[in-house]
Design an enzyme around this catalytic site. Sequence first.
Site, short mmCIF file in Angstrom:
data_model
loop_
_atom_site.label_atom_id
_atom_site.label_comp_id
_atom_site.label_asym_id
_atom_site.label_seq_id
_atom_site.Cartn_x
_atom_site.Cartn_y
_atom_site.Cartn_z
N LEU A 1 0.82 -1.21 0.00
CA LEU A 1 0.00 0.00 0.00
C LEU A 1 0.85 1.26 0.00
O LEU A 1 2.00 1.26 0.46
CB LEU A 1 -1.01 -0.01 1.14
CG LEU A 1 -0.55 0.03 2.59
CD1 LEU A 1 -0.32 1.45 3.05
CD2 LEU A 1 -1.61 -0.61 3.45
N HIS A 2 0.27 2.31 -0.56
CA HIS A 2 0.96 3.60 -0.67
C HIS A 2 -0.08 4.69 -0.87
O HIS A 2 -1.11 4.46 -1.49
CB HIS A 2 1.98 3.58 -1.82
CG HIS A 2 1.42 3.11 -3.12
ND1 HIS A 2 1.17 1.79 -3.40
CD2 HIS A 2 1.06 3.79 -4.24
CE1 HIS A 2 0.69 1.67 -4.61
NE2 HIS A 2 0.60 2.88 -5.16
N ARG A 3 0.19 5.84 -0.32
CA ARG A 3 -0.70 6.99 -0.45
C ARG A 3 -0.14 7.95 -1.49
O ARG A 3 1.00 8.42 -1.37
CB ARG A 3 -0.84 7.71 0.89
CG ARG A 3 -1.77 8.92 0.81
CD ARG A 3 -2.01 9.55 2.17
NE ARG A 3 -2.80 8.62 2.97
CZ ARG A 3 -2.56 8.37 4.25
NH1 ARG A 3 -1.56 8.96 4.88
NH2 ARG A 3 -3.33 7.54 4.93
#
Length: 176
Positions: free
Chosen positions: A119-121
């Site tokens: 996951l990454h924003r």
Amino acid sequence: MDELFAPWRIDWVERDGDADGCPFCVLPDRDADRDSRIVARSEHAFCLLNNAPYNPGHAMVIPYRHTGVYGELTEAELLDLSRLTQRTLRAIEDGLGPDGANTGMNLGDSAGGSIDDHLHRHVVPRWNGDTNFMPVIDETQVIVEAIDDTYEHLHAAFADQEGTRVDDPDDAVRIV
């Protein structure tokens, strides 16, 4: 077929590391923050410039730990991810002066992300008028600044923030 000349992408294509490995796991372990486009590092996360940016300054805030499940993040990882996102927004505001920003995550296979298992924003600066006729008429996105120049702007803006240090100008800014 449309062609877009993008010579800066060769660095990404020829990068070191396991081609089958997760780039978000491989890049922070390299000894080349600037070449990897890692702008800042905190205890549990790092800020990476997107090599296929929507706009100049398109960054991603990524936990070091490999997981695609948001609910698996520890409280310390969640807090650190949020704090680094806040600092990233501040660096983008100070270094690039956009009119606004979009932030968000693509979670899961069907959400549209190209890397769904880590996951990454995304943090995307926006300017009034940054969407013009090119994507509408010609299905072409125009990026108006080279990624290396954007790196310099954001690296300096992170370094100017309180609670940071730069050990080497070729290393990411450390959040302390």
